[in-house]
Design a protein around this motif. Structure first.
Motif, PDB file in Angstrom:
ATOM      1  N   LYS A 179      30.121  -6.162 -22.062  1.00  0.00           N
ATOM      2  CA  LYS A 179      31.386  -6.464 -21.397  1.00  0.00           C
ATOM      3  C   LYS A 179      32.435  -6.982 -22.383  1.00  0.00           C
ATOM      4  CE  LYS A 179      32.933  -6.249 -17.283  1.00  0.00           C
ATOM      5  NZ  LYS A 179      33.420  -4.917 -17.049  1.00  0.00           N
ATOM      6  N   SER A 219      41.922 -11.135 -15.054  1.00  0.00           N
ATOM      7  CA  SER A 219      41.292 -11.891 -13.962  1.00  0.00           C
ATOM      8  C   SER A 219      40.541 -13.113 -14.493  1.00  0.00           C
ATOM      9  CB  SER A 219      40.362 -10.996 -13.141  1.00  0.00           C
ATOM     10  OG  SER A 219      39.346 -10.459 -13.952  1.00  0.00           O
ATOM     11  N   ASN A 251      34.940  -7.359 -13.168  1.00  0.00           N
ATOM     12  CA  ASN A 251      35.907  -8.295 -13.746  1.00  0.00           C
ATOM     13  C   ASN A 251      36.622  -9.080 -12.643  1.00  0.00           C
ATOM     14  OD1 ASN A 251      35.126  -6.867 -15.982  1.00  0.00           O
ATOM     15  ND2 ASN A 251      37.175  -6.470 -16.720  1.00  0.00           N
ATOM     16  N   MET A 286      35.803  -2.407 -13.538  1.00  0.00           N
ATOM     17  CA  MET A 286      36.892  -3.329 -13.292  1.00  0.00           C
ATOM     18  C   MET A 286      36.606  -4.228 -12.097  1.00  0.00           C
ATOM     19  SD  MET A 286      39.696  -4.216 -14.594  1.00  0.00           S
ATOM     20  CE  MET A 286      41.164  -5.076 -14.244  1.00  0.00           C
ATOM     21  N   SER A 299      42.150  -5.943 -18.794  1.00  0.00           N
ATOM     22  CA  SER A 299      40.791  -6.129 -18.293  1.00  0.00           C
ATOM     23  C   SER A 299      40.350  -7.588 -18.323  1.00  0.00           C
ATOM     24  CB  SER A 299      39.807  -5.263 -19.079  1.00  0.00           C
ATOM     25  OG  SER A 299      39.942  -5.502 -20.456  1.00  0.00           O
ATOM     26  N   THR A 351      35.757  -4.901 -21.701  1.00  0.00           N
ATOM     27  CA  THR A 351      35.693  -3.580 -21.075  1.00  0.00           C
ATOM     28  C   THR A 351      35.897  -3.715 -19.577  1.00  0.00           C
ATOM     29  OG1 THR A 351      33.299  -3.681 -20.820  1.00  0.00           O
ATOM     30  CG2 THR A 351      34.141  -2.700 -22.840  1.00  0.00           C
ATOM     31  N   PRO A 352      36.409  -2.702 -18.905  1.00  0.00           N
ATOM     32  CA  PRO A 352      36.907  -1.444 -19.459  1.00  0.00           C
ATOM     33  C   PRO A 352      38.234  -1.655 -20.184  1.00  0.00           C
ATOM     34  CG  PRO A 352      37.399  -1.532 -17.129  1.00  0.00           C
ATOM     35  CD  PRO A 352      36.612  -2.771 -17.452  1.00  0.00           C
ATOM     36  N   THR A 353      38.500  -0.826 -21.145  1.00  0.00           N
ATOM     37  CA  THR A 353      39.719  -0.940 -21.947  1.00  0.00           C
ATOM     38  C   THR A 353      40.772   0.019 -21.398  1.00  0.00           C
ATOM     39  OG1 THR A 353      38.322  -1.381 -23.848  1.00  0.00           O
ATOM     40  CG2 THR A 353      40.619  -0.905 -24.292  1.00  0.00           C
ATOM     41  N   PHE A 354      41.984  -0.492 -21.231  1.00  0.00           N
ATOM     42  CA  PHE A 354      43.092   0.320 -20.757  1.00  0.00           C
ATOM     43  C   PHE A 354      43.978   0.668 -21.949  1.00  0.00           C
ATOM     44  CE2 PHE A 354      41.706  -2.220 -17.186  1.00  0.00           C
ATOM     45  CZ  PHE A 354      41.546  -1.250 -16.216  1.00  0.00           C
ATOM     46  N   ASN A 389      37.461  -7.495 -27.537  1.00  0.00           N
ATOM     47  CA  ASN A 389      37.980  -6.692 -26.432  1.00  0.00           C
ATOM     48  C   ASN A 389      37.078  -6.899 -25.237  1.00  0.00           C
ATOM     49  OD1 ASN A 389      40.339  -5.111 -27.206  1.00  0.00           O
ATOM     50  ND2 ASN A 389      38.988  -4.285 -28.778  1.00  0.00           N
TER      51      ASN A 389
END
Length: 150
Positions: free
Chosen positions: A113, A66, A4, A1, A63, A53-56, A51
């Motif tokens: 990513k 930002s 990111n 994260m 993710s 990463t990281p995936t919440f 998607n």
């Protein structure tokens, strides 16, 4: 994260502040367009076509947040800054930004990513970025037409 935040928000933020000091009116007008375009484009396909990463678990698009408030608005600000300065031909500028942005995303895909799914590929990424930069161009034309930008 942390990657990111650094790549998506901190580094673009520094460049946006620099551009703001050079042309505050333009950046004030282009930054929200970049944010809006990023949210509309990203949320449209997030979780279905791609998607980050990281995936919440509870909010998978978190993710990419930002990037939506840093990286993508930076692209619109840079695009607008170069266009207003008329440093290069418009068609070249749109194509150049589309190719560079697509290549940056391709690097993110290669690094794991960004993950594509359901038939999404780099060609469709190119198309969506191309449409975004054409939209930014027409927005700049409107700003000039109504004498908001000289």
């Amino acid at each position: 994260m942390w990657i990111n935040l650094l790549v998506g928000f901190l580094l673009p933020g520094i460049i946006i502040v620099y551009l703001f000091l050079k042309n505050p009116k333009l950046i004030t007008l282009m930054y929200p367009v970049g944010v809006a375009t990023a949210f509309v484009g990203s949320d449209w396909g997030f979780g279905f076509f791609w998607n980050v990463t990281p995936t919440f678990e509870h909010n998978p698009s978190l993710s990419a947040f930002s990037y939506k408030i840093g990286y993508f608005p930076l692209l619109s600000c840079l695009f607008g800054y170069i266009k207003v300065k008329e440093l290069v031909n418009t068609a070249f500028l749109i194509l150049f930004f589309t190719i560079i942005t697509t290549f940056m995303e391709l690097l993110a895909v290669w690094s794991g990513k960004v993950l594509y799914s359901n038939g999404w590929n780099i060609f469709w990424t190119f198309v969506i970025y191309f449409a975004g930069f054409i939209g930014a161009f027409f927005y700049l034309q409107l700003l000039k037409k109504y004498k908001i930008l000289a």
